[in-house]
Design an enzyme around this catalytic site. Sequence first.
Site, PDB file in Angstrom:
ATOM      1  N   ARG A 109       0.946  -1.168  -0.025  1.00 19.12           N
ATOM      2  CA  ARG A 109       0.028   0.056  -0.026  1.00 19.12           C
ATOM      3  C   ARG A 109       0.882   1.176   0.124  1.00 19.12           C
ATOM      4  O   ARG A 109       2.054   0.925   0.426  1.00 19.12           O
ATOM      5  CB  ARG A 109      -0.902  -0.040   1.144  1.00 19.12           C
ATOM      6  CG  ARG A 109      -1.959  -1.005   1.417  1.00 19.12           C
ATOM      7  CD  ARG A 109      -2.732  -0.930   2.490  1.00 19.12           C
ATOM      8  NE  ARG A 109      -3.859  -1.917   2.802  1.00 19.12           N
ATOM      9  CZ  ARG A 109      -3.509  -3.333   3.403  1.00 19.12           C
ATOM     10  NH1 ARG A 109      -2.647  -3.323   4.226  1.00 19.12           N
ATOM     11  NH2 ARG A 109      -4.381  -4.196   3.380  1.00 19.12           N
ATOM     12  N   LYS A 112      -2.611  -1.701   7.665  1.00 17.32           N
ATOM     13  CA  LYS A 112      -3.834  -1.067   8.289  1.00 17.32           C
ATOM     14  C   LYS A 112      -3.970  -1.753   9.793  1.00 17.32           C
ATOM     15  O   LYS A 112      -3.844  -2.717  10.183  1.00 17.32           O
ATOM     16  CB  LYS A 112      -5.169  -1.467   7.388  1.00 17.32           C
ATOM     17  CG  LYS A 112      -5.232  -0.777   6.389  1.00 17.32           C
ATOM     18  CD  LYS A 112      -6.303  -0.945   5.442  1.00 17.32           C
ATOM     19  CE  LYS A 112      -6.665  -0.192   4.075  1.00 17.32           C
ATOM     20  NZ  LYS A 112      -7.974  -0.483   3.515  1.00 17.32           N
ATOM     21  N   HIS A 159      -1.856   2.874  -6.116  1.00 14.37           N
ATOM     22  CA  HIS A 159      -2.507   1.467  -6.066  1.00 14.37           C
ATOM     23  C   HIS A 159      -2.689   0.826  -7.081  1.00 14.37           C
ATOM     24  O   HIS A 159      -3.045  -0.506  -7.164  1.00 14.37           O
ATOM     25  CB  HIS A 159      -3.950   2.145  -5.699  1.00 14.37           C
ATOM     26  CG  HIS A 159      -4.883   1.067  -5.075  1.00 14.37           C
ATOM     27  ND1 HIS A 159      -4.689   0.172  -3.919  1.00 14.37           N
ATOM     28  CD2 HIS A 159      -6.088   0.507  -5.695  1.00 14.37           C
ATOM     29  CE1 HIS A 159      -5.811  -0.737  -3.862  1.00 14.37           C
ATOM     30  NE2 HIS A 159      -6.578  -0.326  -4.965  1.00 14.37           N
ATOM     31  N   ARG A 161       0.030  -1.907  -7.148  1.00 14.05           N
ATOM     32  CA  ARG A 161      -0.401  -2.892  -6.165  1.00 14.05           C
ATOM     33  C   ARG A 161      -1.508  -3.927  -6.588  1.00 14.05           C
ATOM     34  O   ARG A 161      -1.405  -4.982  -6.502  1.00 14.05           O
ATOM     35  CB  ARG A 161      -0.832  -2.208  -4.735  1.00 14.05           C
ATOM     36  CG  ARG A 161      -1.427  -3.104  -3.803  1.00 14.05           C
ATOM     37  CD  ARG A 161      -1.749  -2.229  -2.455  1.00 14.05           C
ATOM     38  NE  ARG A 161      -2.782  -3.056  -1.585  1.00 14.05           N
ATOM     39  CZ  ARG A 161      -2.452  -3.854  -0.661  1.00 14.05           C
ATOM     40  NH1 ARG A 161      -1.235  -4.199  -0.380  1.00 14.05           N
ATOM     41  NH2 ARG A 161      -3.531  -4.495   0.252  1.00 14.05           N
ATOM     42  N   HIS A 178      -4.225  -8.590   3.700  1.00 13.34           N
ATOM     43  CA  HIS A 178      -5.534  -8.583   3.857  1.00 13.34           C
ATOM     44  C   HIS A 178      -5.972  -9.351   4.817  1.00 13.34           C
ATOM     45  O   HIS A 178      -5.707 -10.650   5.135  1.00 13.34           O
ATOM     46  CB  HIS A 178      -6.340  -9.195   2.487  1.00 13.34           C
ATOM     47  CG  HIS A 178      -6.151  -8.015   1.211  1.00 13.34           C
ATOM     48  ND1 HIS A 178      -6.401  -8.585   0.232  1.00 13.34           N
ATOM     49  CD2 HIS A 178      -6.114  -6.655   1.314  1.00 13.34           C
ATOM     50  CE1 HIS A 178      -6.480  -7.435  -0.597  1.00 13.34           C
ATOM     51  NE2 HIS A 178      -6.075  -6.444   0.207  1.00 13.34           N
ATOM     52  N   TYR A 200      -9.406 -17.059   7.405  1.00 10.44           N
ATOM     53  CA  TYR A 200      -8.159 -16.756   7.088  1.00 10.44           C
ATOM     54  C   TYR A 200      -7.093 -17.798   7.602  1.00 10.44           C
ATOM     55  O   TYR A 200      -7.217 -18.402   8.465  1.00 10.44           O
ATOM     56  CB  TYR A 200      -7.922 -15.291   8.057  1.00 10.44           C
ATOM     57  CG  TYR A 200      -6.475 -15.160   7.858  1.00 10.44           C
ATOM     58  CD1 TYR A 200      -5.943 -14.069   6.889  1.00 10.44           C
ATOM     59  CD2 TYR A 200      -5.478 -15.083   8.755  1.00 10.44           C
ATOM     60  CE1 TYR A 200      -4.898 -13.754   6.719  1.00 10.44           C
ATOM     61  CE2 TYR A 200      -4.181 -15.069   8.604  1.00 10.44           C
ATOM     62  CZ  TYR A 200      -3.893 -13.823   7.315  1.00 10.44           C
ATOM     63  OH  TYR A 200      -2.638 -13.505   7.526  1.00 10.44           O
TER      64      TYR A 200
END
Length: 306
Positions: A156, A180, A249, A252, A275, A284
């Site tokens: 990012r 994030k 972006h 990416r 993510h 996940y």
Amino acid sequence: MSESVQPLPNGLQKPLERFYEYLRSEKGLSLHTQRNYKQQLETMAQHLLSMGLKDWTQVDAAWVRQLASKGMREGMKPSSLATRLSSLRSFFDFLILRGELSANPAKGVSAPRKKRPLPKNLDVDEVGQLLEVTDDDPLSIRDRAMMELMYGAGLRLAEMVGVNVKDVSLFSGELRVVGKGDKERKVPFSGLAKEWVGKWLKVRSGLAKPDEKALFVSKLGVRISHRNVQKRMAEWGQKQAVASHISPHKLRHSFATHMLESSNNLRAVQELLGHENISTTQIYTHLDFQHLAQVYDQAHPRAKKK
């Protein structure tokens, strides 16, 4: 075609008037919000009247869903539909507060999420065209290193700007990034990304202030800004005659697309991108770093120098 406006019976009109006064005197909402709420509630009241309802207490969740569906059929934007449902929830909360309702029938009904189309990715040839930067001045070396790393590691923009020199291990081809939610992860990078980051590190001291920790710095010697990165990448896209507009972006997104096309390993790419959830709601699955590095080296088109 819009429905004709009919006088509302007291069961629909009087509660609305009390609610409008409540908004004015107690809630302190802006005039703009008050007008939006009034417009949406009046529209919904007219629809309920056309369907034979004459009192707000007759409204249940099925009716609310019908009101939302009507808005969708009329082509309402998701944001406008969200305002419609928000005004209805607030109104029913008011009626509950007044003891006129026992439950809010709009609580469980939500507007559809606004779709955010992903930017179109570059194909491998376009990426190659963009990254064929031959200028050897420090800023050009820095810019190619940033673009190689952005595409080579799928970072990012905020992650790349936030990378410090100490986060880079050229020997092992590992990069520590903070994504994030301040979540830290390691990503592999090799091939041309590794080569150009190495070239940048050799000339970085000529630009960076002595105490600057950032990997990438501006010509002022301090950590480069998000806007500066965006501007430089767009300029390189034009200079290299790439047909598409270039943005961080987009690089990416191109990384993710090319990796998925080559590896068909959705979970590995998910982890490389940082993510938390997979779009198909799959659970996940954590993959160890060595496996990620192996998938990366086998699949990424610029991981191995020709």
